[in-house]
Design an enzyme around this catalytic site. Structure first.
Site, PDB file in Angstrom:
ATOM      1  N   GLU A  91       0.810  -1.222   0.000  1.00 27.44           N
ATOM      2  CA  GLU A  91       0.000   0.000   0.000  1.00 27.44           C
ATOM      3  C   GLU A  91       0.840   1.267   0.000  1.00 27.44           C
ATOM      4  O   GLU A  91       0.503   2.256  -0.649  1.00 27.44           O
ATOM      5  CB  GLU A  91      -0.973   0.007   1.186  1.00 27.44           C
ATOM      6  CG  GLU A  91      -2.203  -0.863   1.000  1.00 27.44           C
ATOM      7  CD  GLU A  91      -1.931  -2.339   1.252  1.00 27.44           C
ATOM      8  OE1 GLU A  91      -0.815  -2.673   1.707  1.00 27.44           O
ATOM      9  OE2 GLU A  91      -2.826  -3.163   1.005  1.00 27.44           O
ATOM     10  N   HIS A 115     -11.767  -4.862   8.118  1.00 29.07           N
ATOM     11  CA  HIS A 115     -12.226  -4.665   6.738  1.00 29.07           C
ATOM     12  C   HIS A 115     -13.524  -3.868   6.700  1.00 29.07           C
ATOM     13  O   HIS A 115     -14.271  -3.945   5.729  1.00 29.07           O
ATOM     14  CB  HIS A 115     -12.474  -6.012   6.038  1.00 29.07           C
ATOM     15  CG  HIS A 115     -11.243  -6.783   5.720  1.00 29.07           C
ATOM     16  ND1 HIS A 115     -10.461  -7.371   6.673  1.00 29.07           N
ATOM     17  CD2 HIS A 115     -10.637  -7.065   4.536  1.00 29.07           C
ATOM     18  CE1 HIS A 115      -9.442  -7.996   6.099  1.00 29.07           C
ATOM     19  NE2 HIS A 115      -9.524  -7.823   4.806  1.00 29.07           N
TER      20      HIS A 115
END
Lengths: 341, 336
Positions: free
Chosen positions: B60, B129
């Site tokens: 990321e 999540h």
């Protein structure tokens, strides 16, 4: 005169002329003198913020930049003054920025840690260790997308090679064969801590093997050796073969920041490295292999000192920003001095 | 009937902007041939290929860092963060680099880029999540924050985000593009929608309900229920959090005199707190009751459906809160 001309054209060391050699020396001298004067100017109250002097590491910045083209781009780290001047940045605008003036490189909003020269493709020093590495990788991605032969260079230290940003970026750049030179200036210390206490490997360059790109170790105090590996790496990058990790072994003469007495370093180590000062080594090369005279070498130093005298005078006369200038440049489309709610 | 979904809006905005400007490209995990974990970029690979869709390793920081770096030299990248929770791994590039590029350089450089983040809770996706982290980014000067709730807004706002000269954090609630919100395929023409212009989804006179992303649906459902009880709600979707349509909010409050803010993010430190503070500072003259917030409970998002539904501010809790605000505001304040 004839003698001088003959010497300039005929004598070369590692593929350079005397004239080119004197220019490399001029840049290295400029960086050293700039840093020395910056330390004094800070003590005298002209510079409000941090300084991380690069004295001792000049041969890396100058050697790398000697291999670059005009359209290449660079990112740097907290010890970035040399990287800027190696690329040809204007010391006057650098001082103006250090003095926090509105005509400085960053309009007084950056200081030492964030200095840029967009016209030179210098995308910025960086206050975050390892922060410039992904940025150069991304710049290289865009250069490649554009079909350009330009390369991106990123300077960082041995300490930054322990950041995730380094490892993610090397993997990405190797995977996509991006035109990047990852230039690690290994000065043996990450802030106050010896390299041997923050990593097991002796060579940062060995980390390249893990990601499938070449890792090269070079004497970072030998400007011609640095230039040579940079030329090889840029050629590789320009021909689409991808990135190279260059580890330049060097030493910072001063502490991590201006004011750090660096007592954590053994005296013998410091003395040994001072004997390998690039500003002692390179004039000897110029003298012995290119026949430089004392007068020519002295002229380099004198011209640098005269330039810095003028640059500092100019910078001292530059205007201060207004307090309200702080509200500008938060967003590109809100230049009217109104902070966005 | 047109079958144009939230996922269609996102995909069409990307495709149309890539057609318009060769500098635009996507970088992220699984954004290539596979079309992404929610199928949002499906079909783009065949049309645009690998130079426009950079299917990256699971990195990321490098993904967003590459986007920032590319933006400095003429690129118009769209970085996709598969779940906004993962943006934590890229925070240095977002907060310390992109957000400050223009400012630190005295206006000489900028980072025109979009970070698309799939956000929010959608059925037992669990604590890592499911978060709604949009308010974190509103706290960082230099970032713009977009939070659409309809397919049309998704398309129009994403087009604007891609053309915007600043870094834009673009939140997509996964509950809006799974199931019936998933790729369908009808094309609807949508022009770029300017930032800072809210949208009134239902006009009303008793209370202004500010909500965005998935919560806007719950707010509308609550308004339906309350209409039958004679409580008239105005449902106001700001669509962008930074910049925020404070003029639009003020105009609505002048009509209703009451304000309730509902969002999925935990109430503590959520963007509702900012809206409430602004209203207290600027709309005291028109407010006739205390400002009220309904947010997620101050917990991580739990896995068990029964707990998950309890934590989220869904229709029932919003309905109850509006009723209490209109009928007996002082008692409700005590329960806060």
């Amino acid at each position: 005169m004839t003698d001088a001309l003959t010497r300039t054209t005929a004598r070369t060391a590692a593929g350079i002329t005397l004239e080119e050699g004197l220019e490399l020396l001029r840049k290295m001298t400029l960086i050293r003198r700039f840093e020395e004067r910056a330390a004094r100017l800070r003590a005298a109250g002209f510079i409000p913020g941090f300084l991380h002097p690069c004295s001792g590491q000049e041969a890396v910045a100058v050697g790398i930049s000697a291999a670059l083209r005009k359209d290449d781009v660079l990112t740097s780290n907290h010890r970035g003054h040399g990287h800027l001047m190696g690329r040809g940045a204007d010391p006057a605008q650098m001082y103006a920025e250090l003095f926090a003036r509105s005509t400085g490189y960053n309009a007084g909003k950056g200081g030492s840690l964030h200095m840029i020269d967009a016209d030179l493709g210098f995308l910025g020093a960086n206050g975050i260790v390892g922060g410039g590495i992904p940025l150069a990788t991304g710049a290289a991605l865009q250069l490649k997308r554009r079909g350009s032969e330009a390369v991106a260079v990123t300077y960082f230290g041995d300490g930054a090679s322990n950041e995730g940003a380094f490892h993610e970026s090397l993997n990405l750049a190797a995977l996509w064969k991006l035109p990047v030179l990852f230039v690690c200036e290994n000065n043996l210390y990450g802030e106050f801590t010896r390299q041997s206490e923050h990593m097991v490997l002796e060579n940062v360059a060995d980390r390249a093997a893990a990601y499938g790109l070449p890792g090269v170790v070079v004497d970072g105090n030998d400007v011609l050796a640095v230039k040579k590996v940079a030329e090889e790496a840029t050629e590789r990058a320009r021909s689409g073969m991808g990135p190279t990790l260059i580890e330049a072994k060097t030493y910072r003469h001063k502490g991590h920041f201006e004011g750090d007495m660096a007592r954590y370093r053994p005296k013998e180590e410091v003395e040994a490295w001072l004997k390998r000062d690039p500003l002692l080594l390179f004039p000897e090369v110029l003298r012995e292999e290119l026949g430089a005279t004392d007068a020519e070498l002295d002229a380099v130093r004198e011209s640098v000192e005269a330039q810095l005298d003028r640059d500092i005078e100019w910078a001292k006369e530059q205007p201060h920003p207004t307090p309200e200038d702080a509200l500008r440049h938060v967003y590109v489309d809100s230049h009217n001095g109104k902070a966005l709610r | 009937m047109t079958n144009f979904t939230f996922a269609d809006g996102i995909r069409q905005a990307i495709a149309e902007e890539m057609d318009r400007d060769p500098a635009v490209f996507v970088i992220g995990e699984d954004v290539g041939e596979s079309g992404g974990v929610f199928g949002v970029t499906k079909g783009l690979w065949d049309r645009f290929g690998p130079d426009r869709l950079w299917d990256s390793p699971i990195s990321e920081e490098a993904i967003v860092g590459a986007a920032v770096g590319a933006s400095l030299v003429g690129g118009r990248p769209i970085a996709e963060i598969m779940f906004s929770d993962f943006s934590m791994l890229a925070m240095d590039m977002i907060v310390n680099q992109a957000a400050k590029t223009h400012y630190m350089t005295g206006g000489k450089l900028s980072s025109p880029m979009v970070v698309r983040m799939i956000t929010g809770t959608n059925g037992s996706t669990g604590a890592q999540h499911s978060q709604s982290l949009e308010s974190w980014f509103t706290h960082v000067p230099g970032l713009k924050v977009v939070a659409p709730s309809t397919p049309e807004d998704a398309k129009g706002l994403l087009k604007s985000a891609i053309r915007d000269p600043d870094p834009v954090m673009f939140f997509e609630h996964k509950g809006l593009y799974t199931g019936r919100g998933g790729p369908a395929g009808d094309v609807v023409e949508v022009d770029p929608i300017p930032f800072g212009v809210g949208r009134i989804h239902r006009a009303g006179t008793d209370v202004t309900v500010v909500s965005y992303l998935k919560t806007r649906e719950y707010a509308l459902a609550a308004a339906e229920t309350l209409a039958e009880e004679g409580i008239s709600c105005e449902v106001f979707d700001p669509r962008t959090l930074v910049p925020f349509d404070y003029e639009g909010l003020r105009a609505s409050l002048e009509k209703t005199g009451r304000l309730l803010i509902a969002h999925e993010a935990p109430a503590r430190g959520g963007f509702g707190a900012e809206i409430a503070a602004w209203a207290a500072e600027n709309c005291h003259d028109v407010l006739r009751s205390p400002v009220m917030r309904v947010g997620g409970h101050n917990t991580p998002i739990p896995y068990a459906p029964v707990m998950e539904q309890f934590v989220l501010p869904m229709t029932e809790r919003i309905t109850d809160s509006i009723r209490a605000l209109v009928q007996n505001p002082s008692r409700q304040l005590q329960s806060l």
